[in-house]
Structure formats: structure tokens, C-alpha cells
Scaffold this motif. Structure first.
Motif, mmCIF file in Angstrom:
data_model
loop_
_atom_site.group_PDB
_atom_site.id
_atom_site.type_symbol
_atom_site.label_atom_id
_atom_site.label_comp_id
_atom_site.label_asym_id
_atom_site.label_seq_id
_atom_site.Cartn_x
_atom_site.Cartn_y
_atom_site.Cartn_z
ATOM 1 N N MET A 1 0.835 -1.195 0.000
ATOM 2 C CA MET A 1 0.000 0.000 0.000
ATOM 3 C C MET A 1 0.880 1.259 0.000
ATOM 4 S SD MET A 1 -2.894 1.203 2.762
ATOM 5 C CE MET A 1 -4.003 -0.132 2.299
ATOM 6 N N LYS A 2 0.495 2.213 -0.832
ATOM 7 C CA LYS A 2 1.270 3.440 -0.923
ATOM 8 C C LYS A 2 1.140 4.267 0.363
ATOM 9 C CE LYS A 2 -0.338 4.975 -4.992
ATOM 10 N NZ LYS A 2 -0.365 5.801 -6.227
ATOM 11 N N LYS A 3 2.253 4.922 0.733
ATOM 12 C CA LYS A 3 2.285 5.736 1.942
ATOM 13 C C LYS A 3 1.773 7.149 1.639
ATOM 14 C CE LYS A 3 4.471 2.581 4.438
ATOM 15 N NZ LYS A 3 3.851 1.919 5.605
ATOM 16 N N ASN A 4 1.003 7.690 2.580
ATOM 17 C CA ASN A 4 0.542 9.073 2.466
ATOM 18 C C ASN A 4 1.620 10.010 3.021
ATOM 19 O OD1 ASN A 4 -1.925 8.278 1.416
ATOM 20 N ND2 ASN A 4 -2.933 8.246 3.411
ATOM 21 N N ILE A 5 2.094 10.929 2.212
ATOM 22 C CA ILE A 5 3.177 11.830 2.600
ATOM 23 C C ILE A 5 2.678 13.273 2.567
ATOM 24 C CG2 ILE A 5 5.544 12.564 2.170
ATOM 25 C CD1 ILE A 5 5.222 9.536 2.778
ATOM 26 N N PHE A 57 -8.395 22.348 2.209
ATOM 27 C CA PHE A 57 -9.095 21.595 3.246
ATOM 28 C C PHE A 57 -8.312 21.752 4.547
ATOM 29 C CE2 PHE A 57 -10.163 19.754 -0.799
ATOM 30 C CZ PHE A 57 -11.530 19.513 -0.714
ATOM 31 N N PRO A 58 -8.988 22.174 5.622
ATOM 32 C CA PRO A 58 -8.272 22.463 6.874
ATOM 33 C C PRO A 58 -7.660 21.222 7.509
ATOM 34 C CG PRO A 58 -10.641 22.602 7.207
ATOM 35 C CD PRO A 58 -10.433 22.459 5.732
ATOM 36 N N ILE A 59 -6.457 21.392 8.037
ATOM 37 C CA ILE A 59 -5.788 20.341 8.795
ATOM 38 C C ILE A 59 -6.335 20.333 10.219
ATOM 39 C CG2 ILE A 59 -3.579 19.629 9.812
ATOM 40 C CD1 ILE A 59 -3.649 19.053 6.857
ATOM 41 N N ASP A 60 -6.688 19.155 10.709
ATOM 42 C CA ASP A 60 -7.071 18.990 12.112
ATOM 43 C C ASP A 60 -5.784 18.895 12.926
ATOM 44 O OD1 ASP A 60 -7.913 18.220 14.630
ATOM 45 O OD2 ASP A 60 -9.334 16.713 13.908
ATOM 46 N N ARG A 61 -5.503 19.949 13.699
ATOM 47 C CA ARG A 61 -4.232 19.990 14.418
ATOM 48 C C ARG A 61 -4.199 19.023 15.605
ATOM 49 N NH1 ARG A 61 -2.486 26.422 14.202
ATOM 50 N NH2 ARG A 61 -3.691 26.923 12.330
ATOM 51 N N ASN A 62 -5.330 18.442 15.956
ATOM 52 C CA ASN A 62 -5.332 17.467 17.047
ATOM 53 C C ASN A 62 -4.546 16.213 16.682
ATOM 54 O OD1 ASN A 62 -7.178 18.731 19.096
ATOM 55 N ND2 ASN A 62 -8.566 18.704 17.337
ATOM 56 N N ASP A 63 -4.606 15.808 15.426
ATOM 57 C CA ASP A 63 -3.882 14.597 15.011
ATOM 58 C C ASP A 63 -3.197 14.759 13.652
ATOM 59 O OD1 ASP A 63 -6.091 14.640 13.360
ATOM 60 O OD2 ASP A 63 -6.798 12.623 13.865
ATOM 61 N N PHE A 64 -3.162 15.989 13.148
ATOM 62 C CA PHE A 64 -2.558 16.297 11.854
ATOM 63 C C PHE A 64 -3.171 15.425 10.754
ATOM 64 C CE2 PHE A 64 0.834 16.896 8.637
ATOM 65 C CZ PHE A 64 0.883 18.275 8.659
ATOM 66 N N SER A 65 -4.483 15.480 10.666
ATOM 67 C CA SER A 65 -5.208 14.761 9.622
ATOM 68 C C SER A 65 -6.016 15.767 8.805
ATOM 69 C CB SER A 65 -6.144 13.714 10.230
ATOM 70 O OG SER A 65 -7.168 14.354 10.992
ATOM 71 N N LYS A 72 -11.374 10.761 5.712
ATOM 72 C CA LYS A 72 -10.315 11.234 6.593
ATOM 73 C C LYS A 72 -8.983 10.644 6.153
ATOM 74 C CE LYS A 72 -8.774 11.481 11.410
ATOM 75 N NZ LYS A 72 -9.141 11.321 12.837
ATOM 76 N N ILE A 73 -8.006 11.524 5.989
ATOM 77 C CA ILE A 73 -6.668 11.099 5.552
ATOM 78 C C ILE A 73 -5.684 11.373 6.679
ATOM 79 C CG2 ILE A 73 -4.796 11.507 3.906
ATOM 80 C CD1 ILE A 73 -7.054 12.422 1.934
ATOM 81 N N THR A 74 -4.948 10.338 7.066
ATOM 82 C CA THR A 74 -3.841 10.502 8.001
ATOM 83 C C THR A 74 -2.547 10.286 7.235
ATOM 84 O OG1 THR A 74 -3.948 8.166 8.649
ATOM 85 C CG2 THR A 74 -5.193 9.747 9.988
ATOM 86 N N PHE A 75 -1.450 10.749 7.812
ATOM 87 C CA PHE A 75 -0.186 10.745 7.086
ATOM 88 C C PHE A 75 0.813 9.793 7.732
ATOM 89 C CE2 PHE A 75 -2.125 14.920 6.313
ATOM 90 C CZ PHE A 75 -2.243 14.843 4.937
ATOM 91 N N ASP A 76 1.461 8.993 6.875
ATOM 92 C CA ASP A 76 2.481 8.061 7.353
ATOM 93 C C ASP A 76 3.792 8.764 7.655
ATOM 94 O OD1 ASP A 76 1.051 5.405 6.911
ATOM 95 O OD2 ASP A 76 0.898 6.300 4.908
ATOM 96 N N CYS A 77 4.037 9.886 6.967
ATOM 97 C CA CYS A 77 5.293 10.608 7.148
ATOM 98 C C CYS A 77 5.089 12.048 6.686
ATOM 99 C CB CYS A 77 6.406 9.941 6.333
ATOM 100 S SG CYS A 77 8.040 10.701 6.503
ATOM 101 N N VAL A 78 5.856 12.956 7.265
ATOM 102 C CA VAL A 78 5.839 14.362 6.867
ATOM 103 C C VAL A 78 7.193 14.716 6.258
ATOM 104 C CG1 VAL A 78 5.775 16.747 7.702
ATOM 105 C CG2 VAL A 78 4.115 15.071 8.558
ATOM 106 N N PHE A 79 7.164 15.254 5.042
ATOM 107 C CA PHE A 79 8.382 15.799 4.438
ATOM 108 C C PHE A 79 8.416 17.281 4.793
ATOM 109 C CE2 PHE A 79 11.794 15.000 1.329
ATOM 110 C CZ PHE A 79 12.284 16.289 1.243
#
Length: 326
Positions: A1-5, A57-65, A72-79
Motif C-alpha cells: 500500500m502506498k504511503k501518504n506523505i 481543506f483544513p488540517i485537524d491539528r489534534n492529530d494532523f489529519s 479522513k486522511i492521516t499521514f504516514d510521514c511528513v516531508f
């Protein structure tokens, strides 16, 4: 599965426009067979995920989603592509580390330390790292011009302590120019560092963790058309950036050794680009950047290209190392 970055870009400082360029280059060059890249703009008034049709689309700062089209999209890694605050000074690193989200930059403490020129140089001096003579001024201080010049001499450089991309920096040739230079620096930061002029070859040295190994990239020589390597020289073509640098084997060996030592003694991770000026064949450190520019024209990607590392490989390597730490 591709990672969300999530590629974070923008920021709260004068460097936000340069950061957006870096972030867009990362977005363009990430391997989409492996990753799902998302552009995330971080500004004081909004944190938003920007889609290809420029919807926000606003980022939910509670979980960075983020929620896009009811998903709902969550991120596997932040560049991390934010130059300046809050991406280069430790704030985003601390936030992401609290949430347990891997990121491509160094840790919170290292980011805060390297972003603060005065603290960085003070930390490295006991390790034998050479640097210019300096004098410190804070907002509200009385400026003792004579004392400053007696210590650092003329010409000298006046710099904002916590700023990048040559914002808030002036070269002072006469004592009468000093107060104005301090005022310029204070527009960027409430702390100022004034340094003696070092007359010599200037080089930039990229150091990265590549495939698990600390790797010093080919060295770049900086030849500015202006009085120094200022904003115009960096971003408006007023300089030559020559890779590999036209320096002797002895000078190259010395600066490679020092740059790698700094990377390892500070326990850095991800990217770093250190700036040096040679004095009597010895490298004197100016600063360390942990979120260097990443456009096709930027210095570190130029160095990577000479080393045979493409932008997709460079960016993908950083992501994979970040993911491996989790």
C-alpha cells in the motif's frame, strides 16, 4: 500500500515564498508509484491541504489529519520543507514527535540549536570548530559601536541570529553604517550576531544520511557577484555555484572532515548544508542549515546530482529513513 506523505511548506517567516518553491519541487518529484503526496500549507492564519485544483481543506491539528470529500486522511510521514519558523527551529519537529508522526528533518532540539546561530557556534567551539570572532546584541540594548568594532573589526557582518536566506544580514564597511545594519537585523529577530569578516573561499557542504550512512556530498564553491552571498546572489542569479569546488585536495579533505564531524557530533538527521569560509586553508564555520533549499537550482540538489543521486532518490531516501525510525 502506498504511503501518504504530507509535504509541509510555507511557514511564518520571510522565507515562506522560498519554502513554497521547495515544497512544490518535492511534490513534483516524489515517486507516485510508492507515495501519495499531499501539499500542506502551514501559515499563521491557516493550516490547509491544497489539492491539485487549488481547493483548500483544513488540517485537524489534534492529530494532523485532513478530511477530503468526506474521507479522513492521516499521514504516514511528513516531508518538512519549511524554511525558518516553525519548520526549521524545532516547533514542528516537537509537534510531530508528540503525535508520533515520522518526519524527514532532524529532531526538535537539534533544529532549535542549529537555527540559533549564537547557540550553535557556542556549542561547537569546545569541539574545536573554527568560527569568526563575534559580538552579541539584543533588542533594546544600547549599541556601543566602538566596543563592537574593537572586537570584530571592519568590515564586519551583522546578522539576525535566527533567520535564513540572508534575510536581516548586512556587510558593514564603516562604523556609521552599524546602527542601520542592526536595525535591519532586528526586523527579522530580536537577537543579533555581529561577526568579523573572513576573507577567503566560501564553500557549501551538504551532508545527508544516505541509505543509513553519513554521506558528504560534493562541495560547492560560492562566487557572489555582489559584496557577499546575499539574497540576490542566492535566488536571483547573482552568483556562481561551482560543484565540485575549485579547492585543493587538502582544503577539500579538511572541510569534508569538519562537516561530517559537525553532523555526527550534533546527532543530526535528514539533510544538512553547512557554510564555511577558508582562512589559511582552514574551514571556518558560518552556519548550519537543516532545511536547505530543494529546488532544482538549489545547492544541495546540485551536489546530489553530481554524486549521481536524482531528486526522486534524494527525497525518497529521506522518507524511507524517517519511516524506518518508527
Amino acid at each position: 500500500m502506498k504511503k501518504n506523505i504530507a509535504i509541509i511548506m510555507g511557514g511564518y517567516s520571510s522565507e515562506y515564498a522560498i519554502s513554497l518553491k521547495t515544497g512544490n519541487v518535492v511534490y513534483t518529484h516524489l515517486n507516485t508509484e510508492i507515495y501519495n503526496p499531499y501539499k500542506v500549507h502551514i501559515f499563521k492564519d491557516k493550516w490547509v491541504c491544497v489539492t491539485t485544483d487549488d481547493n483548500e481543506f483544513p488540517i485537524d491539528r489534534n492529530d494532523f489529519s485532513v478530511v477530503i470529500d468526506d474521507v479522513k486522511i492521516t499521514f504516514d510521514c511528513v516531508f518538512n520543507a519549511i524554511h525558518g519558523t516553525p519548520g526549521e527551529d524545532g516547533y514542528m519537529q516537537g509537534y510531530l514527535e508528540l503525535l508520533g508522526i515520522p518526519h524527514t528533518s532532524c529532531s526538535m532540539y537539534q533544529a532549535a540549536l542549529t537555527f540559533n546561530k549564537r547557540d550553535l557556534l557556542s556549542t561547537l567551539k569546545p569541539y574545536g570548530i573554527q568560527c569568526a570572532t563575534s559580538y552579541y546584541v539584543n533588542a533594546g540594548d544600547d549599541i556601543d559601536e566602538q566596543a563592537i568594532i574593537e572586537k570584530v573589526g571592519l568590515p564586519c557582518f551583522v546578522k539576525a541570529n535566527k533567520a535564513g536566506s540572508s534575510f536581516g544580514i548586512s556587510k558593514v564597511h564603516k562604523i556609521s553604517e552599524l546602527q542601520n545594519a542592526v536595525d535591519v537585523a532586528l526586523k527579522e529577530d530580536d537577537e543579533v550576531i555581529i561577526e568579523s569578516f573572513l576573507d577567503g573561499v566560501e564553500v557549501s557542504v551538504g551532508v545527508i544520511n544516505y541509505k543509513g550512512k553519513t554521506t558528504v556530498l560534493p562541495i560547492t564553491e560560492i562566487v557572489s557577484e555582489n559584496d557577499f552571498f546575499d539574497y540576490e546572489a542566492k535566488y536571483l542569479g547573482k552568483s556562481q555555484e561551482i560543484t565540485p569546488a575549485r579547492i585543493s585536495p587538502e582544503m577539500e579533505a579538511n572541510v569534508r572532515k569538519v562537516a561530517k564531524y559537525i553532523y555526527e557530533v550534533l546527532k543530526l538527521e535528514g539533510f544538512s548544508r553547512s557554510e564555511f569560509i577558508f582562512k589559511d586553508n582552514e574551514p571556518y564555520l558560518l552556519e548550519v542549515n537543516t532545511i536547505p533549499g530543494m529546488t532544482e537550482e538549489s545547492i544541495l540538489p546540485q551536489q546530489a546530482k553530481v554524486a549521481g543521486i536524482s531528486l526522486p532518490e534524494l527525497f525518497g531516501n529521506a522518507i524511507e529513513l524517517a519511516l524506518s525510525k518508527k
